[in-house]
Design an enzyme around this catalytic site. Structure first.
Site, PDB file in Angstrom:
ATOM      1  N   ASP A  23      19.175  15.390  60.819  1.00 47.86           N
ATOM      2  CA  ASP A  23      17.903  15.358  61.547  1.00 47.86           C
ATOM      3  C   ASP A  23      17.002  14.248  61.499  1.00 47.86           C
ATOM      4  O   ASP A  23      15.727  14.097  61.444  1.00 47.86           O
ATOM      5  CB  ASP A  23      16.986  16.517  61.356  1.00 47.86           C
ATOM      6  CG  ASP A  23      17.662  17.747  61.723  1.00 47.86           C
ATOM      7  OD1 ASP A  23      18.820  17.898  62.199  1.00 47.86           O
ATOM      8  OD2 ASP A  23      17.040  18.795  61.410  1.00 47.86           O
ATOM      9  N   LYS A 128      21.661  21.380  66.904  1.00 47.02           N
ATOM     10  CA  LYS A 128      21.211  22.494  66.079  1.00 47.02           C
ATOM     11  C   LYS A 128      20.086  23.270  66.617  1.00 47.02           C
ATOM     12  O   LYS A 128      18.916  22.460  66.398  1.00 47.02           O
ATOM     13  CB  LYS A 128      21.394  22.493  64.694  1.00 47.02           C
ATOM     14  CG  LYS A 128      20.465  21.403  63.969  1.00 47.02           C
ATOM     15  CD  LYS A 128      20.751  21.234  62.650  1.00 47.02           C
ATOM     16  CE  LYS A 128      19.642  20.705  61.554  1.00 47.02           C
ATOM     17  NZ  LYS A 128      18.362  21.060  61.901  1.00 47.02           N
ATOM     18  N   CYS A 161      15.297  21.492  56.612  1.00 47.48           N
ATOM     19  CA  CYS A 161      16.849  21.561  57.143  1.00 47.48           C
ATOM     20  C   CYS A 161      17.642  21.207  56.204  1.00 47.48           C
ATOM     21  O   CYS A 161      18.789  21.657  56.289  1.00 47.48           O
ATOM     22  CB  CYS A 161      16.791  20.879  58.692  1.00 47.48           C
ATOM     23  SG  CYS A 161      15.675  21.432  59.963  1.00 47.48           S
TER      24      CYS A 161
HETATM   25  C1  C5J Z   1      13.582  19.694  59.595  1.00 48.75           C
HETATM   26  C2  C5J Z   1      11.571  20.932  60.210  1.00 48.75           C
HETATM   27  N1  C5J Z   1      14.568  18.883  59.930  1.00 48.75           N
HETATM   28  N2  C5J Z   1      11.177  20.544  58.984  1.00 48.75           N
HETATM   29  N3  C5J Z   1      12.947  20.341  60.458  1.00 48.75           N
HETATM   30  O1  C5J Z   1      13.568  19.686  58.404  1.00 48.75           O
HETATM   31  O2  C5J Z   1      11.134  21.678  60.939  1.00 48.75           O
END
Ligand code: C5J
Length: 226
Positions: A23, A128, A161
């Site tokens: 991400d 995702k 994540c």
């Molecule tokens: C991720 C989030 N990528 N913190 N998402 O960690 O909402």
């Protein structure tokens, strides 16, 4: 290939170890995205970009598998549970229009991976809908098709994540290592706690190593796909 890691040496099988970059999207790292809408100081994540780029270059030079993930939803939000969209009192919610387009929606500018880490053709890109990259995605099939048994993780955020995906990977039988400098959190204390949780109890989730330790091990071995 042996990597100096916590809680003990990580054995990395060349060619069968995927780099999984979680991400690294404008929505989390740049102002005006989902992370900022939740009230976070997004500048805290920037420091993970250069170390992740160093890992990416190393994997690409060897022709080893690379996975990029994006937390994202379909434009009609059918894959976004109301419990996720309605949580809390954010400035903007998932799907609302922001300065980089609709938040966390596939295809919007904010949903892109930051330019420094943009995927190349042939690399695996996983969209995702959840925090974990194995949930409701073809990730496991993609890894199995390439004979991947070990995972090296980078990305954001460490305790959301990244950690969720490492735990999913652990339950699926993958040995996973997280690279310290290549992951960041909006909460430095949560990053520290996550690294401690991963390596506690004999590596109950996996391993943690410095970027230098990973690159040193790679550089000391002959480059090549296997
Ligand atoms: C991720 C989030 N990528 N913190 N998402 O960690 O909402």
């Amino acid at each position: 290939m042996k990597i100096d890691a916590q809680p003990f040496t990580f054995e990395l099988p060349p060619g069968r170890t995927a780099l999984v970059i979680i991400d690294m999207q404008r929505d989390f790292i740049e102002p005006g995205g989902f992370g900022a809408a939740l009230g976070n100081d997004v500048s805290l994540l920037e420091s993970a970009i250069a170390p992740t780029q160093a890992l990416l270059q190393a994997w690409r030079a060897r022709g080893w598998p690379v996975v990029h993930t994006r937390e994202s939803h379909a434009p009609d939000l059918h894959d976004c549970p109301p419990a996720k969209r309605d949580r809390g009192q954010p400035a903007l919610r998932i799907g609302d229009p922001g300065p980089m387009g609709r938040l966390l929606v596939r295809g919007e500018p904010g949903n892109d991976i930051v330019p420094a880490l943009a995927p190349l053709p042939g690399e695996i890109v996983i969209d995702k809908p959840g925090k974990g990259a194995f949930y409701a995605t073809p990730l496991q099939q993609a890894l199995q098709a390439r004979g991947v048994t070990h995972l090296v993780f980078a990305g954001v955020t460490t305790e959301v994540c990244v950690q969720t995906t490492m735990r999913e990977a652990n339950d699926r039988g993958y040995d996973s290592l997280l690279v310290d400098e290549a992951t960041q959190s909006y909460f430095p204390e949560f990053k520290a706690a996550t690294l401690a949780m991963i390596t506690a109890q004999g590596g109950i989730v996996g391993w943690v190593a410095s970027l230098a330790a990973v690159l040193q091990a790679l550089d000391s071995a002959a480059p090549g796909p296997a």
